[in-house]
Motif scaffolding. Structure first.
Motif, PDB file in Angstrom:
ATOM      1  N   VAL A  63      11.520   8.447-148.250  1.00 13.21           N
ATOM      2  CA  VAL A  63      10.156   8.401-147.909  1.00 13.21           C
ATOM      3  C   VAL A  63      10.069   9.360-146.784  1.00 13.21           C
ATOM      4  CG1 VAL A  63       8.862   6.700-146.381  1.00 13.21           C
ATOM      5  CG2 VAL A  63      10.265   6.010-148.422  1.00 13.21           C
ATOM      6  N   PRO A  64       8.954  10.063-146.435  1.00 16.87           N
ATOM      7  CA  PRO A  64       8.687  10.882-145.420  1.00 16.87           C
ATOM      8  C   PRO A  64       8.779  10.390-144.087  1.00 16.87           C
ATOM      9  CG  PRO A  64       6.724  10.954-147.140  1.00 16.87           C
ATOM     10  CD  PRO A  64       7.658  10.021-147.716  1.00 16.87           C
ATOM     11  N   LEU A  65       9.317  11.101-143.055  1.00  9.21           N
ATOM     12  CA  LEU A  65       9.654  10.581-141.903  1.00  9.21           C
ATOM     13  C   LEU A  65       8.709   9.499-141.254  1.00  9.21           C
ATOM     14  CD1 LEU A  65      11.667  10.548-139.719  1.00  9.21           C
ATOM     15  CD2 LEU A  65      10.840  12.856-138.994  1.00  9.21           C
ATOM     16  N   TYR A  66       7.402  10.015-141.421  1.00 10.28           N
ATOM     17  CA  TYR A  66       6.504   9.143-140.549  1.00 10.28           C
ATOM     18  C   TYR A  66       5.587   8.142-141.405  1.00 10.28           C
ATOM     19  CZ  TYR A  66       7.628  11.919-136.508  1.00 10.28           C
ATOM     20  OH  TYR A  66       8.332  12.801-135.664  1.00 10.28           O
ATOM     21  N   GLN A  67       5.753   7.969-142.638  1.00  9.15           N
ATOM     22  CA  GLN A  67       5.027   7.454-143.353  1.00  9.15           C
ATOM     23  C   GLN A  67       5.082   5.670-143.074  1.00  9.15           C
ATOM     24  OE1 GLN A  67       5.368   8.128-147.747  1.00  9.15           O
ATOM     25  NE2 GLN A  67       3.954   6.316-148.301  1.00  9.15           N
ATOM     26  N   ARG A  68       6.486   5.499-142.829  1.00 11.02           N
ATOM     27  CA  ARG A  68       6.515   3.763-142.285  1.00 11.02           C
ATOM     28  C   ARG A  68       6.401   4.260-140.565  1.00 11.02           C
ATOM     29  NH1 ARG A  68      10.595   1.769-146.413  1.00 11.02           N
ATOM     30  NH2 ARG A  68       9.428   0.094-147.341  1.00 11.02           N
ATOM     31  N   PRO A  69       5.660   3.364-139.829  1.00  9.20           N
ATOM     32  CA  PRO A  69       5.759   3.125-138.477  1.00  9.20           C
ATOM     33  C   PRO A  69       7.205   2.947-138.050  1.00  9.20           C
ATOM     34  CG  PRO A  69       4.060   1.792-139.437  1.00  9.20           C
ATOM     35  CD  PRO A  69       4.978   2.120-140.264  1.00  9.20           C
ATOM     36  N   GLY A  70       7.673   3.215-136.839  1.00  8.78           N
ATOM     37  CA  GLY A  70       8.761   2.845-136.340  1.00  8.78           C
ATOM     38  C   GLY A  70       9.533   4.035-135.313  1.00  8.78           C
ATOM     39  N   PHE A  71       9.697   5.257-136.003  1.00 10.65           N
ATOM     40  CA  PHE A  71      10.086   6.331-135.599  1.00 10.65           C
ATOM     41  C   PHE A  71       8.878   7.095-134.677  1.00 10.65           C
ATOM     42  CE2 PHE A  71      11.705  10.570-134.964  1.00 10.65           C
ATOM     43  CZ  PHE A  71      12.911  10.541-134.405  1.00 10.65           C
ATOM     44  N   SER A  72       8.973   6.791-133.229  1.00 15.03           N
ATOM     45  CA  SER A  72       7.765   7.237-132.482  1.00 15.03           C
ATOM     46  C   SER A  72       8.317   8.329-131.585  1.00 15.03           C
ATOM     47  CB  SER A  72       7.450   6.117-131.382  1.00 15.03           C
ATOM     48  OG  SER A  72       8.273   5.540-130.630  1.00 15.03           O
ATOM     49  N   TYR A  73       9.086   9.469-132.266  1.00 16.66           N
ATOM     50  CA  TYR A  73       9.436  10.481-131.528  1.00 16.66           C
ATOM     51  C   TYR A  73       9.024  11.884-132.118  1.00 16.66           C
ATOM     52  CZ  TYR A  73      12.132   6.939-129.191  1.00 16.66           C
ATOM     53  OH  TYR A  73      12.573   5.768-128.369  1.00 16.66           O
ATOM     54  N   PRO A  74       9.068  12.705-131.767  1.00 17.35           N
ATOM     55  CA  PRO A  74       8.966  14.235-132.486  1.00 17.35           C
ATOM     56  C   PRO A  74       9.933  14.202-133.198  1.00 17.35           C
ATOM     57  CG  PRO A  74       8.534  14.469-130.037  1.00 17.35           C
ATOM     58  CD  PRO A  74       9.211  13.181-130.166  1.00 17.35           C
ATOM     59  N   PRO A  75      10.093  15.268-134.214  1.00 22.58           N
ATOM     60  CA  PRO A  75      10.804  14.847-135.548  1.00 22.58           C
ATOM     61  C   PRO A  75      12.245  15.252-135.474  1.00 22.58           C
ATOM     62  CG  PRO A  75       9.449  17.055-135.919  1.00 22.58           C
ATOM     63  CD  PRO A  75       9.095  16.377-134.461  1.00 22.58           C
ATOM     64  N   VAL A  76      12.855  16.088-134.328  1.00 16.36           N
ATOM     65  CA  VAL A  76      14.174  16.420-134.629  1.00 16.36           C
ATOM     66  C   VAL A  76      15.204  15.539-134.842  1.00 16.36           C
ATOM     67  CG1 VAL A  76      15.985  17.905-133.540  1.00 16.36           C
ATOM     68  CG2 VAL A  76      13.546  18.858-133.471  1.00 16.36           C
ATOM     69  N   TRP A  77      15.368  14.665-134.374  1.00 19.56           N
ATOM     70  CA  TRP A  77      16.267  13.659-134.554  1.00 19.56           C
ATOM     71  C   TRP A  77      16.008  12.762-135.783  1.00 19.56           C
ATOM     72  CZ3 TRP A  77      20.845  12.118-133.937  1.00 19.56           C
ATOM     73  CH2 TRP A  77      21.252  10.818-133.878  1.00 19.56           C
ATOM     74  N   GLY A  78      14.700  12.673-135.944  1.00 19.43           N
ATOM     75  CA  GLY A  78      14.384  11.894-137.269  1.00 19.43           C
ATOM     76  C   GLY A  78      14.809  12.669-138.582  1.00 19.43           C
ATOM     77  N   TYR A  79      14.552  14.097-138.331  1.00 18.96           N
ATOM     78  CA  TYR A  79      15.135  14.909-139.325  1.00 18.96           C
ATOM     79  C   TYR A  79      16.774  14.728-139.688  1.00 18.96           C
ATOM     80  CZ  TYR A  79      10.861  17.737-139.400  1.00 18.96           C
ATOM     81  OH  TYR A  79       9.537  18.260-139.478  1.00 18.96           O
ATOM     82  N   LEU A  80      17.571  14.687-138.463  1.00 18.34           N
ATOM     83  CA  LEU A  80      18.879  14.689-138.384  1.00 18.34           C
ATOM     84  C   LEU A  80      19.329  13.260-139.280  1.00 18.34           C
ATOM     85  CD1 LEU A  80      19.954  16.194-135.145  1.00 18.34           C
ATOM     86  CD2 LEU A  80      20.311  17.014-137.278  1.00 18.34           C
ATOM     87  N   LEU A  81      18.688  12.276-138.917  1.00 22.94           N
ATOM     88  CA  LEU A  81      18.834  10.912-139.607  1.00 22.94           C
ATOM     89  C   LEU A  81      18.537  10.698-140.703  1.00 22.94           C
ATOM     90  CD1 LEU A  81      17.492   8.742-136.413  1.00 22.94           C
ATOM     91  CD2 LEU A  81      20.143   8.790-137.257  1.00 22.94           C
TER      92      LEU A  81
END
Lengths: 362, 501
Positions: B87-105
């Motif tokens: 699922v794309p990083l921001y498709q579901r709410p919850g991760f409310s930061y810019p993307p770098v850490w989200g990409y790593l996760l």
């Protein structure tokens, strides 16, 4: 000065560059279509269905990848009427007050619900509406059937419900489904830009105007939790269990409604109460977390559970480690009526996407 | 700057710069050129101190699997699962930061999927913790699994170690003293607060700290392009380094402004910095563009953060933990607009003032100017925020570690900043709150005990000066940290007066 003289820090440049390139390339690769498809490789199909006067039996074929561990299957009988595709309108207006919900819920419920439905390819899209937009939807009673209005702010805006106004009841009578969460429905009537005061409390009378008497027990009790899942709650893996302003089980029986939640004594956390051609779907308590509530609501609405007849059966399957398709024979504990049965299958793991439903008619 | 005569220790680079200034007052380029020369020529390929390195890693690896700050780690859990399910990083709410850490996760989630593990590898929903979640609103019934805890925290440990290596080499380069560099390495890598944040909390702010430190060093050695890239990584990890923009641009411009053909060089350096930042940002946003998720990112990062505010944390508003000021919390909640306006204005003023400080100081000593300006900007931004989480300290702690150990000044404030926030963090929901993985995945402690302890701590009455038991700890921890930061500012002003006027 030779800009390349400082070679001892070249490694730091390399680290920055590698971090940048590595993260970006990996993210692009994992979000590319082939990888996405590979990750969503769970599928259920109905190989056969047998409905006789003695028994209802269905045979399922489940294909899956090795990481898929679990599958929940649910079935419930349907009446002989068509099940509409539901259009959803979520009330979200920051100008109006909220009550008995966490601060992030009024906006978050739209974000989460629309995301839960979108990831499962539900059509049409969910629409956010302001207080004025909500009134517009409710006034359009001709198009009420097939529409769902979600109000999970604990407060109805005064332009749709107040001492002198009730746009909700006629719309529900005309076929709309009103979803409510956050304390008792009808208790508060909020005004634009005004914090709640005693003038805004319609109290038990407000609840009775919408739902009738002996439906919600006053005084309500903050923090009360249900501990026994109903058949539908088990079947759909519903987790919402607050019953502080829950619906009385007796009133559900009296109004041919459905217990979809968790019970504590004579109360349930989620109830569907038919009214006219539509109905109220009541989440009977506070909403501390819009995420899990949205998952529950998405499952209830997508499965068509509110159109059920009261019975529900479920089966929890532990999938084998191999990727070989599995066949499951399931004898249902009820006979299929003329409307047939709704078969629902989903991955109960947190955040899992897979959702399958099929109406099987005799 | 950092005149060691009356402190007992000399810092070669700083002294060199100061002497150059005295010899040719007003000729700023000498200081700049000398510093760059020292930075470029002085380093050797140092091997990291193995003992502290091993000790730091062992402590982290022991703590990581069974400790978690589940309110934040639940977000990492969902984000990694989005990678698991494609699922794309921001498709579901919850991760409310810019993307770098989200990409790593997400990458981690995909790797776990590809390895054949099921979703239970990430964690479970343990309803035993539902009461604590309901009562506190700072807890959740999502419990991350030991394997997942270990994996995502190892990514953080990598940044801890990278940062330690940069600190070690840079301090050695500035001072020419390997022992001092070793102490700086230990002060970072064995720092209790750093260990708490990466091994227990699982906070990703260390990535920001690394990016900021890399930015400063790369500017100082004249690698503006990569400095811009590092700065962009910091911004697209947690936005806060954007506050350094004015200061960095001015510093780059001023550091070169008296060299021959200065305008051309200045423009070239600024262009390099801008280009590096722009290209890096473009690269980091590219996956979102391809997914069509840019709008969703902006919504998640900005729109979803706009709720009525609370005040407190490691900031000036930490005053509210003292009983006489406890009413500030309700007042701020009811006057969110006023509070946001006032704090934003104060933050902008602070950013401008630190930029002016940097412009003045960087001409006298580039290291002093750039480091104090950057630490000052980020620390002031934190102090003036309505609410500041302890982990925000990690944004500037690496740079502070370098500066304290290179200059030999500010050890006591550094010690306070390394300890007080740990007590603050432990006091939020009590010392047992982080043990949910132990309770869920072992039989060492029942989940009901952790749940009840969290509720008991959260609802306990005060015994000292706070409005609650937690406030009794928050108040000294927060105010001591604030005082330590302000005392650092005073130290820097004194240093500047001693050295430059």
């Amino acid at each position: 000065m030779d800009l390349r003289a400082g070679a001892q820090w070249t490694w730091l440049e390399t680290v920055v560059g590698a971090l940048l390139v590595g993260v970006v390339v990996a993210e692009i690769v994992i979000s590319s279509s082939p990888v996405e498809r590979a990750e969503q490789g769970l599928a259920v199909d109905v190989r056969s269905a047998s409905f006789t006067a003695q028994a209802s039996t269905i045979q399922l074929v489940i294909s899956h990848g090795s990481p898929h561990q679990e599958l929940d299957v649910a079935a419930f009988p349907l009446p002989a009427k068509s099940i509409p595709q539901l259009s959803m309108y979520v009330y979200d207006d920051s100008r109006f007050p909220a009550a008995d919900v966490a601060p992030t819920v009024p906006q978050g419920i739209f974000d989460h619900l629309s995301a839960e439905l979108a990831t499962r390819h539900h059509e049409p899209p969910v629409v956010a509406v302001s207080a004025e937009g909500l009134a517009g939807v409710l006034l359009d009673t001709a198009r009420a059937p097939g529409r769902v209005v979600v109000t999970m702010t604990g407060v109805l805006p005064a332009n749709v419900f107040s001492k002198d106004t009730d746009l909700v009841s006629p719309w529900v009578q005309a076929g709309g489904v009103a979803v409510w969460g956050g304390g008792a429905i009808g208790y508060w009537s909020g005004r634009n830009g005004q914090p709640l005061s005693s003038d805004d409390a319609l109290g038990e009378a407000g609840t009775q105007r919408l739902l009738g008497s002996n439906v919600v027990q006053y005084p309500t009790t903050f923090g009360r939790l249900g501990d026994v899942p109903s058949a539908f709650a088990s079947a759909l893996d519903v987790t919402y269990n607050f019953t502080g302003a829950g619906v009385l089980l007796g009133s559900i029986t009296a109004h041919a409604g459905l217990d979809l939640g968790w019970d504590s004594g004579q109360l349930t956390s989620i109830a569907y109460l038919p009214r006219g051609s539509g109905g109220f779907l009541i989440f009977g308590g506070e909403i501390p977390d819009e995420g899990s509530v949205s998952v529950d609501l998405a499952r209830i609405l997508m499965s068509g559970a509110i159109f059920g007849m009261g019975q529900a059966a479920s089966k929890h399957l532990t999938l084998a480690g191999s990727a070989t398709p599995e066949t499951v024979d399931w004898k249902l504990p009820f006979l299929a009526p003329n409307g047939g049965i709704m078969l629902v299958a989903f991955d109960p793991s947190p955040d899992a996407l897979y959702f399958f439903k099929r109406q099987i008619k005799p | 700057m950092a005149h060691p005569a009356n402190r007992g220790s000399a810092e070669q680079a700083f002294r060199t710069a100061a002497e150059a200034l005295k010899a040719a007052s007003g000729v700023a380029q000498r200081a700049y050129l000398r510093t760059v020369e020292v930075l470029r020529a002085g380093a050797t390929h140092l091997q990291l101190p193995l003992g502290p390195l091993t000790a730091g890693l062992v402590v982290r690896l022991v703590l990581a699997p069974f400790a978690a700050w589940n309110y934040d780690d639940a977000v990492w859990f969902h984000t990694a699962l989005s990678g698991y399910y494609g699922v794309p990083l921001y498709q579901r709410p919850g991760f409310s930061y810019p993307p770098v850490w989200g990409y790593l996760l997400q990458i981690l989630g995909t790797v776990i999927h590809a390895s054949g593990f099921g979703p239970s590898f990430f964690g479970v929903v343990d309803h035993n913790f539902a009461p604590a979640a309901s009562v506190t609103s700072d807890y959740t019934d999502v419990v991350t699994a030991p394997g997942f805890n270990l994996l995502f925290k190892v990514a953080l440990f990598a940044f801890d170690l990278l940062t330690a290596a940069v600190i070690y080499r840079f301090v050695n380069q500035l001072t020419g003293k390997p022992k001092r560099a070793r102490l700086a390495f230990m002060a970072w890598f064995l720092n209790p607060f750093v260990i708490y944040e990466s091994a227990i909390h699982g906070a990703f702010d260390v990535i920001v700290g690394f990016a900021v430190l890399a930015t400063l060093i790369l500017i100082l050695i004249g690698r503006e392009y990569w400095a811009g890239a590092a700065w962009a990584i910091g911004i697209l990890t947690k936005l806060s380094p954007v506050t350094l923009g004015l200061e960095l641009v001015l510093a780059i411009a001023v550091m070169e402004n008296s060299i021959q053909q200065s305008t051309r060089f200045t423009v070239r350096r600024l262009a390099g910095f801008g280009l590096g930042a722009g290209v890096a940002m473009g690269c980091l946003v590219a996956p979102l563009v391809l997914q069509g998720s840019v709008q969703a990112m902006l919504h998640n990062v900005f729109a979803r953060a706009q709720t009525p505010i609370t005040i407190g944390g490691i900031s000036i508003s930490g005053l509210r933990y003292l009983k006489p000021f406890s009413g500030l919390l309700v007042w701020a909640f009811e006057n969110s607009g006023t509070v946001i306006q006032a704090t934003t204005t104060a933050q902008i003023v602070a950013i401008v003032l630190w930029a002016i400080w940097t412009v003045i100081m960087v001409r006298k000593d580039p290291v002093f100017g750039l480091f104090t300006g950057s630490i000052g900007t980020l620390a002031s931004f934190m102090l003036l925020s309505p609410i500041a989480n302890p982990q925000y300290i990690l944004w500037w702690l690496p740079a502070l570690t370098v500066f304290v150990f290179a200059s030999g000044r500010g050890y006591w404030p550094f010690a306070v900043i390394s300890l007080a926030p740990v007590f603050f963090s432990l006091a939020i929901l009590g010392p047992t709150a982080s043990l949910a993985p132990v309770a869920t995945y072992t039989h060492l402690i029942p989940a009901s005990v952790v749940n009840n302890e969290v509720i008991a701590w959260y609802t306990a009455p005060p015994r000292l000066w706070g409005a609650t038991l937690a406030d009794d700890v928050f108040a000294p921890a927060s105010l001591a940290t604030v005082a330590a930061i302000i005392s650092l500012f005073v130290v820097w002003i004194r240093l500047a007066r001693e050295e430059f006027w």
